[in-house]
Enzyme design. Sequence first.
Site, PDB file in Angstrom:
ATOM      1  CD  GLU A 246      -2.969   0.980   2.311  1.00 37.89           C
ATOM      2  OE1 GLU A 246      -3.753   0.016   2.223  1.00 37.89           O
ATOM      3  OE2 GLU A 246      -3.020   1.811   3.237  1.00 37.89           O
ATOM      4  NE  ARG A 272      -5.591  35.814 -14.039  1.00 34.09           N
ATOM      5  CZ  ARG A 272      -6.611  36.651 -13.972  1.00 34.09           C
ATOM      6  NH1 ARG A 272      -7.411  36.829 -15.021  1.00 34.09           N
ATOM      7  NH2 ARG A 272      -6.865  37.304 -12.851  1.00 34.09           N
ATOM      8  CD  GLN A 283      13.441  35.146 -10.432  1.00 32.06           C
ATOM      9  OE1 GLN A 283      13.542  35.778  -9.385  1.00 32.06           O
ATOM     10  NE2 GLN A 283      14.419  35.064 -11.321  1.00 32.06           N
TER      11      GLN A 283
END
Length: 392
Positions: A246, A272, A283
Amino acid sequence: MNFEFDADTEEMCAMVVAFAQRELAGRGEAASSTLDVGDFRRRWQLAGEQGLVGGAVPVDYGGSGLDAVASSAVMEALGYGSGDAGFAFSIAAHLFASLMPIVEFGTEEQKREWLPALCSGERIAAHGITEPEAGSDALNLRTRAVRKGDEYVLQGGKCFTTNAPVADVFVVQAATEPNGGFFGLTAFIVEAGTPGLSVGPVYDKVGLRGSPTSDVHFDGCVVPARQMLGAEGMGASVFSASMKWERVCLFAIYLGAMRRVLESTVGYAGDREQFGSPIGDFQAVSHRVVDMTLRLECARLLLYKAAWGLARGSQDEIAPALAKLAVSEAAVQLGLDAIQVRGGLGVVEGEAATFLRDALPSRVFSGTSEIQKNNIARALGLGKNRRPHRRH
């Protein structure tokens, strides 16, 4: 070292991505408490037909015989293609926490009886160990199993049991020797509908909403001794083995989901515009995206290193714990970063917010981040029982 999958694995992963995008996308936002059992089972059956719910099980018992590396690759593809991380989580919990213990510790008769239907998608499994007073302290279970002739009588309860509301089969841990420590627990295969077994209401969770979860109660539940998994007192070994699977293969789901969210974040930052330029030109934004990429790639390398070891029978305790720790912490931070890049849109709608909600539980289940650090420290020789360090 070869960082590429073979052609068969690549083809299999492409098929899984296409299946998940077609059948499993866009369902992760529904409230957990509004479980549609019929629709859940319909999708489960489709996943069974794709070989997803029994992939790591040997072919002789109805599975695909995938090793840990290929199993992780398939889970990564599932996480990438599906918008419902909860459903993917249910598949992985079924396979790695319930079926693999039967593969590794079951008798030939048990494997023939239980595994084929669990691999085909006809039946669903749940693993019950966590209790209200025994979460991280998994050896301190209050659920008891008392032997009476050829039967055991189970008394107690489990909480946070993944798949319990839809499960046909439960792999249950109980104390056959109270206060017996590592050798005090025993695992049992218990069929749903057994008198004395009942399931509580479905939890309404913050994340992984597509994975039905509830409490399980045992009130004089009689289980034949032939349904004991492994020998009496081997429950902790069964649990430890399932956690290796798991903590490695299940968490590959998050790698796929992280990659999907990272790709959409790069796209958003390129489209955008603010102050006359795409925000990706700034940056502060571009470096945040680079940090997201760094966390994903580092976590992915650790996970596949652990999968490589698991596939070769390694008994290394550190690699699975490091992989689980790295992936879960990276997933949460990547979710936060994805929201930050999107600004207000990240808060009110979209896959970034959904992913963050699904990532938050990853730091808790399968052993919390703190427990993983404890396990790693102990394996390194640190802690109360460490050997004295000789100074030179």
